[in-house]
Motif scaffolding. Structure first.
Motif, PDB file in Angstrom:
ATOM      1  N   SER A 152      36.816  -3.628 -36.068  1.00  0.00           N
ATOM      2  CA  SER A 152      37.021  -4.286 -34.775  1.00  0.00           C
ATOM      3  C   SER A 152      37.435  -5.745 -34.959  1.00  0.00           C
ATOM      4  N   ALA A 153      36.890  -6.399 -35.994  1.00  0.00           N
ATOM      5  CA  ALA A 153      37.261  -7.789 -36.278  1.00  0.00           C
ATOM      6  C   ALA A 153      38.741  -7.880 -36.631  1.00  0.00           C
ATOM      7  N   ALA A 154      39.238  -6.949 -37.443  1.00  0.00           N
ATOM      8  CA  ALA A 154      40.655  -6.942 -37.818  1.00  0.00           C
ATOM      9  C   ALA A 154      41.540  -6.695 -36.603  1.00  0.00           C
ATOM     10  N   VAL A 155      41.127  -5.798 -35.727  1.00  0.00           N
ATOM     11  CA  VAL A 155      41.895  -5.506 -34.510  1.00  0.00           C
ATOM     12  C   VAL A 155      41.938  -6.746 -33.617  1.00  0.00           C
ATOM     13  N   LEU A 156      40.797  -7.406 -33.459  1.00  0.00           N
ATOM     14  CA  LEU A 156      40.738  -8.600 -32.616  1.00  0.00           C
ATOM     15  C   LEU A 156      41.691  -9.673 -33.148  1.00  0.00           C
ATOM     16  N   ALA A 157      41.768  -9.816 -34.475  1.00  0.00           N
ATOM     17  CA  ALA A 157      42.645 -10.821 -35.085  1.00  0.00           C
ATOM     18  C   ALA A 157      44.093 -10.341 -35.195  1.00  0.00           C
ATOM     19  N   ASP A 158      44.375  -9.129 -34.712  1.00  0.00           N
ATOM     20  CA  ASP A 158      45.717  -8.558 -34.789  1.00  0.00           C
ATOM     21  C   ASP A 158      46.233  -8.630 -36.223  1.00  0.00           C
ATOM     22  N   ALA A 159      45.382  -8.163 -37.146  1.00  0.00           N
ATOM     23  CA  ALA A 159      45.667  -8.282 -38.574  1.00  0.00           C
ATOM     24  C   ALA A 159      45.684  -6.909 -39.238  1.00  0.00           C
ATOM     25  N   ASP A 160      46.850  -6.531 -39.742  1.00  0.00           N
ATOM     26  CA  ASP A 160      46.980  -5.275 -40.472  1.00  0.00           C
ATOM     27  C   ASP A 160      48.072  -5.442 -41.518  1.00  0.00           C
ATOM     28  N   PRO A 161      47.757  -5.548 -42.771  1.00  0.00           N
ATOM     29  CA  PRO A 161      46.417  -5.377 -43.333  1.00  0.00           C
ATOM     30  C   PRO A 161      45.592  -6.658 -43.192  1.00  0.00           C
TER      31      PRO A 161
END
Length: 174
Positions: A152-161
């Motif tokens: 969820s933290a990665a999604v919130l930061a719009d970070a992939d990877p």
């Protein structure tokens, strides 16, 4: 100018780091008015430290290098590596302005090497771009967020990877 300093712990350095905590805090006391955020990154179970994060407002690169490399943990060999770069903050003022944690949420450091982009959320503590020390090279982004879990933290930061680390507010525990 703001700087991002993240020392990643050398494997097996936990006992040494624990032994030096008071000396580390005493060093940081000299920067109390310059600190924007600080705290340890942690293992998934949040039981042990994996690193030490600081975002600090300093006058120049020389002062930033002194902050990073005169620091107790660094001098003692606790860190396996140190990321030192300029930080261009877009959201948040300091971690102390953020407020109380939301029940059921943890706090995370999210790092990514992708391009700048605007993000916003009431769960965003501090967010900005990582910039080269000696030029304007964009190195990536960093976000301190609260979220239910690392994904969820990665999604919130719009970070992939994303490179996501459990994190907590640091400082003296009085």
């Amino acid at each position: 100018m703001e700087y991002f300093v993240y020392g990643r712990d050398r494997p097996g350095s936990g006992d040494l780091k624990a032994k030096l905590t008071e000396e580390h805090w005493a060093f940081m006391d000299g920067y109390v008015d310059a600190l924007i955020a600080r705290g340890p990154t942690l293992t998934e179970d949040r039981e042990a430290s994996t690193g030490s994060l600081h975002i600090v407002d300093l006058p120049d690169v020389e002062a930033a290098r002194a902050f990073a490399y005169d620091e107790t943990y660094y001098r003692a060999g606790v860190f396996d590596s140190v990321l030192l770069c300029r930080f261009r903050k877009h959201v948040g003022s300091t971690m102390w302005d953020f407020g109380e944690a939301v029940e059921g949420y943890g706090r995370y450091l999210v790092l990514t090497e992708d391009e700048p982009r605007p993000i916003s959320s009431k769960h965003l503590i501090i967010y900005g771009d990582l910039i080269g020390l000696d030029d304007d090279t964009h190195l990536g982004r960093a976000a301190l967020v609260e979220a239910r879990d690392a994904e969820s933290a990665a999604v919130l930061a719009d970070a992939d990877p994303a490179d996501v680390h459990p994190w907590e507010f640091g400082g003296r525990r009085d």
